[in-house]
Design an enzyme around this catalytic site. Sequence first.
Site, PDB file in Angstrom:
ATOM      1  N   ASP A 106      -4.251 -28.442  52.956  1.00  0.00           N
ATOM      2  CA  ASP A 106      -5.557 -26.929  53.900  1.00  0.00           C
ATOM      3  C   ASP A 106      -5.020 -26.004  53.451  1.00  0.00           C
ATOM      4  OD1 ASP A 106      -8.070 -26.659  54.806  1.00  0.00           O
ATOM      5  OD2 ASP A 106      -8.125 -27.858  56.978  1.00  0.00           O
TER       6      ASP A 106
ATOM      7  N   ASP B 211     -16.941 -28.921  55.198  1.00  0.00           N
ATOM      8  CA  ASP B 211     -16.950 -29.694  56.715  1.00  0.00           C
ATOM      9  C   ASP B 211     -18.322 -29.419  57.304  1.00  0.00           C
ATOM     10  OD1 ASP B 211     -13.845 -29.087  56.760  1.00  0.00           O
ATOM     11  OD2 ASP B 211     -14.884 -26.523  57.273  1.00  0.00           O
TER      12      ASP B 211
HETATM   13  C1  GLA Z   1     -10.640 -27.506  58.069  1.00  0.00           C
HETATM   14  C2  GLA Z   1     -10.710 -28.616  57.224  1.00  0.00           C
HETATM   15  C3  GLA Z   1     -11.480 -29.588  58.638  1.00  0.00           C
HETATM   16  C4  GLA Z   1      -9.501 -29.770  59.471  1.00  0.00           C
HETATM   17  C5  GLA Z   1      -9.927 -28.335  59.956  1.00  0.00           C
HETATM   18  C6  GLA Z   1      -8.762 -28.600  60.788  1.00  0.00           C
HETATM   19  O1  GLA Z   1     -12.115 -26.589  58.396  1.00  0.00           O
HETATM   20  O2  GLA Z   1     -11.909 -27.981  56.569  1.00  0.00           O
HETATM   21  O3  GLA Z   1     -11.403 -30.707  57.784  1.00  0.00           O
HETATM   22  O4  GLA Z   1      -8.634 -30.056  58.638  1.00  0.00           O
HETATM   23  O5  GLA Z   1      -9.493 -27.371  59.337  1.00  0.00           O
HETATM   24  O6  GLA Z   1      -8.536 -27.292  61.362  1.00  0.00           O
END
Ligand code: GLA
Length: 749
Positions: A498, A568
Amino acid sequence: MEITYFEEERVFQIQTPNTTYLCGIAGKDWLGHIYYGKRMEDHRAGYLMRTEEAPFTPEVNLREKASFLELFPMEYSTWGIGDFREDCLKVRTEQGYSACELHYVSHWIFDGKPELPGLPATFEGSVEKHMQPGADTSASPESCRENGKCQTLEILCRDEILKLDVILSYSVFDDTDAIARSVRIENHSQEALYLDRVYSVCLDMEDKEYEMLTLAGAWARERHMERRPLAHGRQGVASGRGESSHQEHPFLALLGKHTTQEAGEVYGMHFVYSGNFTAQAEKTQYDHVRMTMGINPEGFCWKLAPEETFQTPEVILVYSDCGLDGMTHEFHRLYRNHLIRSPWLHQKRPVLLNNWEATYFNFDAEKIFEIAREAKRLGIEMLVLDDGWFGERDTDDCSLGDWQVNEKKLPGGLTALADRITGLGMKFGLWFEPEMVSPKSRLYEAHPDWAIQIPGRPATQGRAQYVLDLSRQEIVDYVYEAVASVLRSAEISYVKWDMNRHLTDLSSYGLSGERQGELSHRYMLGVYQLQERLLQEFPNLLLENCSSGGARFDPGMLYYSPQIWCSDDTDAMERLAIQEGTALLYPLSCIGAHVSDCPNHVTGRVVPFETRGHVALAGTFGYELDVTRISEEEQNQIPGQVELYHKYNDLVREGDYYRIASAGDNHLYDCWQVTSQDRRRSLVTYIQVRARPNYHSRTIMLKGLDKDAVYELEGTGKRYSGELLMRAGLLVPEMKGDYVSVLYSLVQV
Ligand code: GLA
């Protein structure tokens, strides 16, 4: 596929199966663009450079050199001598002079395609060749192993005064119409030169009332298609955020005014890069158009010491006269055959459950195990532990950088948890955010200078975190070891990598003042190096890139990970536009898509579980909810959805994607289709976004079938010829309710 230089006419001809690209030498040694479009066999089109008419070339008419420079279709434009259209190369000397004039010197045509040092790039040959050692290739279909021959043309141009060599590179493949272009700059002078701008591509054409297509968005609204008429002046998209971004995408296409999904001309450009970019179309005073794409010059400056070389990232060019479908298929084919290296490319990925939306930070080993056990019972194959397993991270404002397991939450560490999960017969995956450091972390306490920040100026926090300075090799090495040692410590089959904030406060302790403008690009080189090393050491790792959802969904990351978390926003209705825009360029097998809980955590919308499943099936497929807490009715649907995944994933992963209808256009329904390469099987997904009262069945026109074959609509016994389905259409019966959906499977009989 063939590249030829015609000596007599001084024309370079680049042939792909269906397109032709021509450039040539005009006057003494000006390199000009001649033609790009539908394939032609006749190369004698040099007259299109218009050097037989006034203002002529400067050799003939020196007094009008300025007029020549404003008109001539430059193959690679430069700043400072009189071409006032967008320039691709701006070079400054130690004395502060900015001017560059390029002239053709020589060229080479050869088989194959050199790697671009440190950068992701398309490659020749079968996927196998680029798979990491030990990879299981058993799932690769034969067709994907045969393809792949490639040829490259390199044209050397020089500025004699600067002693600067510019090598323009063009590669073509025998199995796609895509052309990969990049540029190499070599400083052969005794002094340092400063590159204030260095793009990867320039394409000059005459305007044909073009329209511009881009992908625009925001967090939770990534990659929505946007089309607008081209106006005079410069227009385009860019990112200066240190990543390709949610907001704009490193893609730009020009379409004919009447181009549709199925017909008409499209010129598409896509950047194989994950950092700052710019993509522009400029309509000039003469109604010509210049398309350019490259690293965003804003904040960029690269010091090129004597005998140093700068390599630009690569741009993929696609021309199609078969509308957006034609362009989409070329990008998909290129990325499958020549960009994605993962051994997972042609393999069915395990159906995963990610605990992020299930628990957020609120979990311990027992909770995770409880979810895993239930997930296993329902047919789910991998448990992915998301954020919150390390340091003291119970909220998002600490511990990034401290990649040691939180034993309070997970006694016995990851080894114990992974053992318990694999003991269930499931795989185990893990989340990292390796590029970051929290101000509240042991790493930051020990190395405050490792964060990107300007000395003496309080740095901007984003999600309570700073970005690590990956332009510095010692930090890259540290981060690599931090991640790799965790992966060595337990049986981890999958990593979600990420990246949750943009780059700001650009300054590096590792760079001298005159080199600070190199930071953002060096940062990307650091990220690429990290992922490269990871895949070398863990060749079978299933890597999924992510950036606050889909902020770094680009061909650069695709070179390292066969799938990228798309957004997301897991609301199936919002996903329609997001996945549609993403599938415009990327195969469905790359698109991270999960079924999540309702009311949806981003939008609050409630969509039937079945529809959520149908939408996620058009991607990698998985779950992002607490299976122990959803209703029994929803739980009971999971085994059936997993079965659908196993039944159709080969088709979805390897097939040709067709956009049939878009709810963005009609506000009522969305429909897409995937057809196997041999046209024997096809899966149609139809989503009714809004019910229409007093309406009957709806006709949808299918695509990509064999018109002479007969197809049976699975489960009904009804048979139709391909011709009927494509020309007359399939009837979708009236459905009650909003957000309902249906899958149609067609099998040749
Ligand atoms: C980002 C990712 C999510 C999750 C969060 C965790 O926003 O896109 O899918 O993994 O971080 O903090």
